[in-house]
Motif scaffolding. Structure first.
Motif, PDB file in Angstrom:
ATOM      1  N   SER A  79    -118.883  57.360 -21.475  1.00 31.64           N
ATOM      2  CA  SER A  79    -118.361  58.701 -21.752  1.00 31.64           C
ATOM      3  C   SER A  79    -118.978  59.293 -23.010  1.00 31.64           C
ATOM      4  CB  SER A  79    -116.840  58.646 -21.899  1.00 31.64           C
ATOM      5  OG  SER A  79    -116.224  58.208 -20.702  1.00 31.64           O
ATOM      6  N   ARG A  80    -119.188  58.459 -24.031  1.00 33.00           N
ATOM      7  CA  ARG A  80    -119.797  58.948 -25.277  1.00 33.00           C
ATOM      8  C   ARG A  80    -121.228  59.432 -25.039  1.00 33.00           C
ATOM      9  NH1 ARG A  80    -117.159  53.821 -27.353  1.00 33.00           N
ATOM     10  NH2 ARG A  80    -115.207  54.535 -28.281  1.00 33.00           N
ATOM     11  N   ILE A  81    -121.952  58.721 -24.192  1.00 31.17           N
ATOM     12  CA  ILE A  81    -123.323  59.139 -23.859  1.00 31.17           C
ATOM     13  C   ILE A  81    -123.292  60.481 -23.138  1.00 31.17           C
ATOM     14  CG2 ILE A  81    -125.419  58.561 -22.571  1.00 31.17           C
ATOM     15  CD1 ILE A  81    -124.512  55.575 -22.871  1.00 31.17           C
ATOM     16  N   LEU A  82    -122.427  60.594 -22.133  1.00 32.45           N
ATOM     17  CA  LEU A  82    -122.323  61.829 -21.362  1.00 32.45           C
ATOM     18  C   LEU A  82    -121.841  62.991 -22.224  1.00 32.45           C
ATOM     19  CD1 LEU A  82    -120.703  60.334 -18.149  1.00 32.45           C
ATOM     20  CD2 LEU A  82    -123.016  61.257 -18.334  1.00 32.45           C
ATOM     21  N   PHE A  83    -120.932  62.700 -23.151  1.00 32.77           N
ATOM     22  CA  PHE A  83    -120.399  63.743 -24.030  1.00 32.77           C
ATOM     23  C   PHE A  83    -121.502  64.290 -24.928  1.00 32.77           C
ATOM     24  CE2 PHE A  83    -117.238  65.287 -27.293  1.00 32.77           C
ATOM     25  CZ  PHE A  83    -116.562  66.142 -26.440  1.00 32.77           C
ATOM     26  N   ARG A  84    -122.332  63.397 -25.454  1.00 31.40           N
ATOM     27  CA  ARG A  84    -123.454  63.862 -26.271  1.00 31.40           C
ATOM     28  C   ARG A  84    -124.405  64.733 -25.446  1.00 31.40           C
ATOM     29  NH1 ARG A  84    -128.793  60.798 -28.686  1.00 31.40           N
ATOM     30  NH2 ARG A  84    -129.739  62.756 -29.353  1.00 31.40           N
ATOM     31  N   LEU A  85    -124.525  64.428 -24.166  1.00 27.30           N
ATOM     32  CA  LEU A  85    -125.403  65.190 -23.278  1.00 27.30           C
ATOM     33  C   LEU A  85    -124.755  66.488 -22.804  1.00 27.30           C
ATOM     34  CD1 LEU A  85    -126.958  62.277 -21.196  1.00 27.30           C
ATOM     35  CD2 LEU A  85    -128.146  63.765 -22.814  1.00 27.30           C
ATOM     36  N   GLY A  86    -123.637  66.848 -23.406  1.00 29.61           N
ATOM     37  CA  GLY A  86    -123.051  68.164 -23.142  1.00 29.61           C
ATOM     38  C   GLY A  86    -122.081  68.218 -21.991  1.00 29.61           C
ATOM     39  N   CYS A  87    -121.674  67.066 -21.460  1.00 36.25           N
ATOM     40  CA  CYS A  87    -120.747  67.064 -20.328  1.00 36.25           C
ATOM     41  C   CYS A  87    -119.304  67.240 -20.799  1.00 36.25           C
ATOM     42  CB  CYS A  87    -120.850  65.753 -19.550  1.00 36.25           C
ATOM     43  SG  CYS A  87    -122.480  65.439 -18.830  1.00 36.25           S
ATOM     44  N   ASP A  88    -118.510  67.843 -19.949  1.00 32.51           N
ATOM     45  CA  ASP A  88    -117.061  67.873 -20.125  1.00 32.51           C
ATOM     46  C   ASP A  88    -116.562  66.589 -19.467  1.00 32.51           C
ATOM     47  OD1 ASP A  88    -114.326  68.266 -20.038  1.00 32.51           O
ATOM     48  OD2 ASP A  88    -114.449  70.352 -19.367  1.00 32.51           O
ATOM     49  N   VAL A  89    -116.296  65.567 -20.267  1.00 36.91           N
ATOM     50  CA  VAL A  89    -115.957  64.233 -19.762  1.00 36.91           C
ATOM     51  C   VAL A  89    -114.459  64.006 -19.849  1.00 36.91           C
ATOM     52  CG1 VAL A  89    -116.444  61.765 -19.935  1.00 36.91           C
ATOM     53  CG2 VAL A  89    -118.179  63.423 -20.655  1.00 36.91           C
ATOM     54  N   ARG A  90    -113.879  63.526 -18.763  1.00 32.41           N
ATOM     55  CA  ARG A  90    -112.450  63.227 -18.754  1.00 32.41           C
ATOM     56  C   ARG A  90    -112.243  61.831 -18.165  1.00 32.41           C
ATOM     57  NH1 ARG A  90    -109.732  69.195 -17.476  1.00 32.41           N
ATOM     58  NH2 ARG A  90    -111.285  70.338 -18.720  1.00 32.41           N
ATOM     59  N   VAL A  91    -111.572  60.970 -18.917  1.00 31.52           N
ATOM     60  CA  VAL A  91    -111.303  59.596 -18.496  1.00 31.52           C
ATOM     61  C   VAL A  91    -109.871  59.523 -17.986  1.00 31.52           C
ATOM     62  CG1 VAL A  91    -111.195  57.188 -19.213  1.00 31.52           C
ATOM     63  CG2 VAL A  91    -112.919  58.703 -20.219  1.00 31.52           C
ATOM     64  N   TYR A  92    -109.717  59.022 -16.767  1.00 25.38           N
ATOM     65  CA  TYR A  92    -108.375  58.887 -16.171  1.00 25.38           C
ATOM     66  C   TYR A  92    -107.804  57.517 -16.488  1.00 25.38           C
ATOM     67  CZ  TYR A  92    -104.759  58.493 -12.553  1.00 25.38           C
ATOM     68  OH  TYR A  92    -103.578  58.298 -11.882  1.00 25.38           O
ATOM     69  N   ASP A  93    -106.566  57.492 -16.961  1.00 26.89           N
ATOM     70  CA  ASP A  93    -105.863  56.247 -17.257  1.00 26.89           C
ATOM     71  C   ASP A  93    -105.040  55.864 -16.028  1.00 26.89           C
ATOM     72  OD1 ASP A  93    -104.285  54.168 -18.152  1.00 26.89           O
ATOM     73  OD2 ASP A  93    -103.492  55.232 -19.902  1.00 26.89           O
ATOM     74  N   PRO A  94    -105.343  54.706 -15.383  1.00 29.26           N
ATOM     75  CA  PRO A  94    -104.636  54.330 -14.157  1.00 29.26           C
ATOM     76  C   PRO A  94    -103.224  53.793 -14.380  1.00 29.26           C
ATOM     77  CG  PRO A  94    -106.185  52.608 -14.751  1.00 29.26           C
ATOM     78  CD  PRO A  94    -106.402  53.735 -15.732  1.00 29.26           C
ATOM     79  N   THR A  95    -102.813  53.624 -15.621  1.00 25.58           N
ATOM     80  CA  THR A  95    -101.464  53.127 -15.906  1.00 25.58           C
ATOM     81  C   THR A  95    -100.411  54.048 -15.298  1.00 25.58           C
ATOM     82  OG1 THR A  95    -102.234  52.194 -18.009  1.00 25.58           O
ATOM     83  CG2 THR A  95     -99.867  52.439 -17.717  1.00 25.58           C
ATOM     84  N   GLY A  96     -99.522  53.477 -14.514  1.00 21.06           N
ATOM     85  CA  GLY A  96     -98.447  54.258 -13.903  1.00 21.06           C
ATOM     86  C   GLY A  96     -98.768  54.789 -12.526  1.00 21.06           C
ATOM     87  N   LEU A  97    -100.006  54.628 -12.059  1.00 21.53           N
ATOM     88  CA  LEU A  97    -100.367  55.068 -10.711  1.00 21.53           C
ATOM     89  C   LEU A  97     -99.733  54.107  -9.699  1.00 21.53           C
ATOM     90  CD1 LEU A  97    -102.130  57.051  -8.991  1.00 21.53           C
ATOM     91  CD2 LEU A  97    -103.911  55.271  -9.053  1.00 21.53           C
ATOM     92  N   PRO A  98     -98.897  54.597  -8.777  1.00 18.02           N
ATOM     93  CA  PRO A  98     -98.246  53.687  -7.830  1.00 18.02           C
ATOM     94  C   PRO A  98     -99.243  53.071  -6.849  1.00 18.02           C
ATOM     95  CG  PRO A  98     -97.831  55.968  -7.212  1.00 18.02           C
ATOM     96  CD  PRO A  98     -98.525  56.000  -8.542  1.00 18.02           C
ATOM     97  N   VAL A  99     -98.841  51.951  -6.254  1.00 17.93           N
ATOM     98  CA  VAL A  99     -99.657  51.332  -5.221  1.00 17.93           C
ATOM     99  C   VAL A  99     -99.729  52.292  -4.031  1.00 17.93           C
ATOM    100  CG1 VAL A  99     -99.830  49.398  -3.608  1.00 17.93           C
ATOM    101  CG2 VAL A  99     -99.067  49.007  -5.960  1.00 17.93           C
ATOM    102  N   LYS A 100    -100.917  52.416  -3.465  1.00 19.78           N
ATOM    103  CA  LYS A 100    -101.132  53.385  -2.378  1.00 19.78           C
ATOM    104  C   LYS A 100    -100.164  53.161  -1.223  1.00 19.78           C
ATOM    105  CE  LYS A 100    -103.386  56.464   0.188  1.00 19.78           C
ATOM    106  NZ  LYS A 100    -102.522  56.428   1.384  1.00 19.78           N
TER     107      LYS A 100
END
Length: 297
Positions: free
Chosen positions: A109-130
């Protein structure tokens, strides 16, 4: 008769001639990262946990990378034209406190952010089992909204029992191939990587590539596999912010992948609608329209 030898075992003579792209010194140490003053406060707090404080950012190894080709593309084809930044969603596959897939996702993400991307990291904590019930769950809706928002994804999973983890697969299973007429991942670019506790393996990246194809995404040719990940990161209290990927060929490969993702995404994004246009789907729409017209008579 003399001995016949093959002096070109790799058949490099058959390779297509390529022009070498010169390094542009004007982009040395340049960063197109979104400054705090221009960033959305909620997004920065919620989806950019990879950001370093000012003191550590100054000595960050990523800030010193030679990335002139990709930076030049971003500048000329996005920033100067006033276009939207590339929107990249990053997913990782473990909820351990010191998760190496999470640490690797932060470095990517840090590499992509430096390259000008709008980077968003999703935290899977709390995501129910499918299941087929909890579609309105906030974590499910959050993940689907992020996927729909994105131009490209980065998927990083640990390898467990020779394949990707349930935590990671659960996220992909919650992103449907289709929701009505909307295909949340169709036409997106994709970069893949894995971390392993043991020796080098490619089982997980191979599975991620299959998943990407099934989700109608364009996986870039390159990929990253980090063996013995517990030996590859600095301690939590080390310099540069701690828990940073140490210099190695593995780190270089991660940079290659992120640089390649940006290049492919820039080239393909203007043709997003074109890549989503399919004969079978056009036929399906035509037949539905004909049936609807008959019912109206």
């Amino acid at each position: 008769m003399g001995t016949v030898t093959n002096g070109d075992l790799n058949n490099t003579a058959a390779e297509r001639a390529r022009a070498e792209i010169a390094v542009d010194a004007a982009y040395r140490n340049v960063s197109f990262a979104i400054p705090a003053s221009e960033d959305d406060e909620f997004v920065r707090k919620t989806y950019r946990p990879f950001l370093l404080d000012e003191a550590h950012a100054k000595q960050d190894w990523i800030a010193k990378l030679e990335l002139s080709t990709a930076l030049k593309m971003v500048n000329s084809q996005i920033l100067k034209s006033g276009g939207d930044r590339l929107k990249i969603l990053v997913l990782y596959g473990s909820m351990r406190k010191r998760s190496y897939s999470k640490l690797l996702s932060y470095e990517a993400s840090r590499i992509l952010f430096r390259l000008g991307c709008d980077v968003r990291v999703y935290d899977p904590t709390g995501l129910p089992v499918k299941d087929d019930v909890q579609h309105s769950h906030p974590k499910v809706q959050e993940l689907r909204d992020l996927s729909k928002w994105s131009d490209g994804h980065v998927w990083i999973s640990p390898e467990q029992h020779g394949n990707l983890t349930a935590v990671f697969k659960n996220q992909i299973d919650w992103i449907p191939l289709s929701t009505g007429s909307v295909r949340p991942t169709q036409g997106r670019t994709l970069a893949i990587a894995q971390v392993s506790g043991g020796s080098q393996s490619f089982n997980t990246v191979n599975s991620l590539r299959i998943l990407g194809r099934w989700m109608r995404m364009f996986a870039i040719p390159n990929q990253s596999s980090v063996p013995m990940a517990y030996t590859q990161f600095t301690d939590e209290d080390a310099s540069e912010g701690g828990s940073r990927l140490m210099p190695s060929g593995n780190r270089d490969r991660l940079v290659d992948c992120m640089e390649e993702l940006v290049k492919y995404s820039i080239v393909m994004r203007p043709h997003f609608d074109l890549f989503g246009d399919r004969y079978s789907e056009r036929e399906e729409k035509r037949i539905k329209a004909e049936k609807a017209a008959l019912l109206e008579k």
